[in-house]
Design a protein around this motif. Structure first.
Motif, mmCIF file in Angstrom:
data_model
loop_
_atom_site.group_PDB
_atom_site.id
_atom_site.type_symbol
_atom_site.label_atom_id
_atom_site.label_comp_id
_atom_site.label_asym_id
_atom_site.label_seq_id
_atom_site.Cartn_x
_atom_site.Cartn_y
_atom_site.Cartn_z
ATOM 1 N N ALA A 13 0.703 -1.286 -0.117
ATOM 2 C CA ALA A 13 -0.033 -0.020 0.191
ATOM 3 C C ALA A 13 0.963 1.199 -0.041
ATOM 4 O O ALA A 13 1.819 1.302 0.598
ATOM 5 N N SER A 14 0.414 2.296 -0.601
ATOM 6 C CA SER A 14 1.081 3.396 -0.808
ATOM 7 C C SER A 14 0.692 4.815 -0.058
ATOM 8 O O SER A 14 1.197 5.663 0.181
ATOM 9 N N GLU A 15 -0.518 4.485 0.481
ATOM 10 C CA GLU A 15 -1.253 5.844 0.998
ATOM 11 C C GLU A 15 -1.882 5.564 2.359
ATOM 12 O O GLU A 15 -2.728 6.173 2.808
ATOM 13 N N CYS A 16 -0.957 4.617 3.119
ATOM 14 C CA CYS A 16 -1.469 4.535 4.588
ATOM 15 C C CYS A 16 -0.254 4.508 5.602
ATOM 16 O O CYS A 16 0.864 4.373 5.061
ATOM 17 N N GLY A 30 -20.372 1.497 -14.742
ATOM 18 C CA GLY A 30 -20.195 1.271 -13.363
ATOM 19 C C GLY A 30 -19.202 2.078 -12.629
ATOM 20 O O GLY A 30 -18.518 2.987 -13.520
ATOM 21 N N TRP A 31 -19.047 2.056 -11.384
ATOM 22 C CA TRP A 31 -18.270 2.904 -10.471
ATOM 23 C C TRP A 31 -17.160 1.937 -9.701
ATOM 24 O O TRP A 31 -17.897 0.988 -9.308
ATOM 25 N N SER A 32 -15.886 2.242 -9.873
ATOM 26 C CA SER A 32 -15.088 1.828 -8.934
ATOM 27 C C SER A 32 -14.810 2.874 -7.720
ATOM 28 O O SER A 32 -14.482 4.015 -7.990
ATOM 29 N N VAL A 33 -14.885 2.173 -6.518
ATOM 30 C CA VAL A 33 -14.446 3.040 -5.423
ATOM 31 C C VAL A 33 -13.518 2.368 -4.455
ATOM 32 O O VAL A 33 -13.617 1.360 -4.122
ATOM 33 N N VAL A 34 -12.307 3.168 -4.217
ATOM 34 C CA VAL A 34 -11.178 2.434 -3.640
ATOM 35 C C VAL A 34 -10.362 3.151 -2.806
ATOM 36 O O VAL A 34 -10.789 4.533 -2.576
ATOM 37 N N SER A 35 -9.615 2.643 -1.726
ATOM 38 C CA SER A 35 -8.619 3.348 -0.914
ATOM 39 C C SER A 35 -7.546 3.909 -1.476
ATOM 40 O O SER A 35 -7.137 4.971 -1.238
ATOM 41 N N GLU A 36 -7.070 3.391 -2.731
ATOM 42 C CA GLU A 36 -6.083 3.916 -3.404
ATOM 43 C C GLU A 36 -6.487 3.327 -4.918
ATOM 44 O O GLU A 36 -7.001 2.410 -5.261
ATOM 45 N N PRO A 37 -5.917 4.362 -5.882
ATOM 46 C CA PRO A 37 -6.079 3.952 -7.465
ATOM 47 C C PRO A 37 -5.654 2.855 -7.690
ATOM 48 O O PRO A 37 -4.505 2.185 -7.163
#
Length: 263
Positions: A32-35, A219-226
């Motif tokens: 992960a890169s944003e936590c 549709g939609w993708s919703v995520v913690s990071e791209p």
């Protein structure tokens, strides 16, 4: 801190978010890169919707990067609505009952964040769950408690207001019995027809949430990071806001000001 990914729209293979992209959720479980920590190896989970109202559920304690059952599910199952989660424990044990998502009836829920000092008032917080819902308290996390509080607050009839009320209750308890930061949360919940996402914090640091229309517009993708490093087209959900996604639309609104009251 955990990482998660959710989708709503025309049916797609679950691997399109969870295992296939270069920075998929599986990749984020070890890089992960944003936590705070790059590793999210304290379990994984998946909830998906098909022809029935209630979702399928898979959870296990294996890290996502080594969970061959998860990989097989993602490769072979198509769904119009699903959510997946990789866990980094903030104190509770690594067990299947503590893995996200959590499911009740047609609703599924997952969370990334923390309630300050929760271990110190967990028993008091558990006592706030009504008798009818307490049999569903299987684990020991603040996340599961958020979900049960939301169900008590009326998730079925008012999914936005109920989840906001649940967050406010736990934040108030943290302010009285816990410690700062009192609340940091990125939460997602769905009934298989709508996807709700909340990003909130009692301080200036809120867990990241991004959303993007799929390339085919279905549709939609919703995520913690791209899902790809440096990929364009992702929009950050502003802190202090709630988004509601359907297959074709998105509605974003600011969260109401929290009433600072003691629990």
């Amino acid at each position: 801190m955990c990482r998660w990914a959710a989708y709503i729209g025309a049916p797609v293979y679950i691997e399109s978010l969870v295992t296939s992209p270069g920075h998929s959720l599986t990749h984020q479980s070890r890089a992960a890169s944003e936590c705070k920590t790059s590793l999210n190896g304290d379990g994984t989970g998946l909830a998906w919707y098909g022809d029935r109202a209630e979702p399928g559920l898979y959870r296990d304690v294996y890290p996502a990067w080594s969970d061959t059952n998860l990989m097989s599910l993602c490769r072979t199952v198509k769904s119009h609505a699903f959510m997946a989660h990789v866990r980094a424990s903030t104190g509770s044990a690594t067990s299947r009952n503590n893995c996200h998502p959590f499911v009740h009836g047609r609703w599924s829920f997952m969370h990334n964040g923390q309630v300050g000092g929760f271990d110190g008032f967990r028993r008091r917080a558990d006592m706030g769950v009504p008798e009818a819902l307490y049999p569903y308290r299987k684990g020991a996390t603040d996340s599961e408690l958020l979900f049960l509080y939301a169900l008590e607050e009326g998730l079925e009839r008012a999914p936005e207001a109920a989840m906001i009320a649940a967050h406010n209750r736990l934040e108030a308890m943290s302010r009285t019995y816990g410690c700062a930061p009192h609340l940091r949360s990125s939460a997602a919940w769905t009934d298989g027809e709508r996807l709700f996402v909340l990003r909130s914090s009692s301080d200036e640091i809120a867990p990241t949430v991004y959303y993007r229309r799929t390339s085919d517009g279905a549709g939609w993708s919703v995520v913690s990071e791209p899902l790809e490093i440096g990929q364009e087209g992702w929009t950050a959900l502003p802190a202090g806001h709630l988004a509601v996604f359907t297959q074709s639309e998105i509605a974003i609104s600011p969260l109401p000001a929290v009433q600072r009251v003691a629990a």
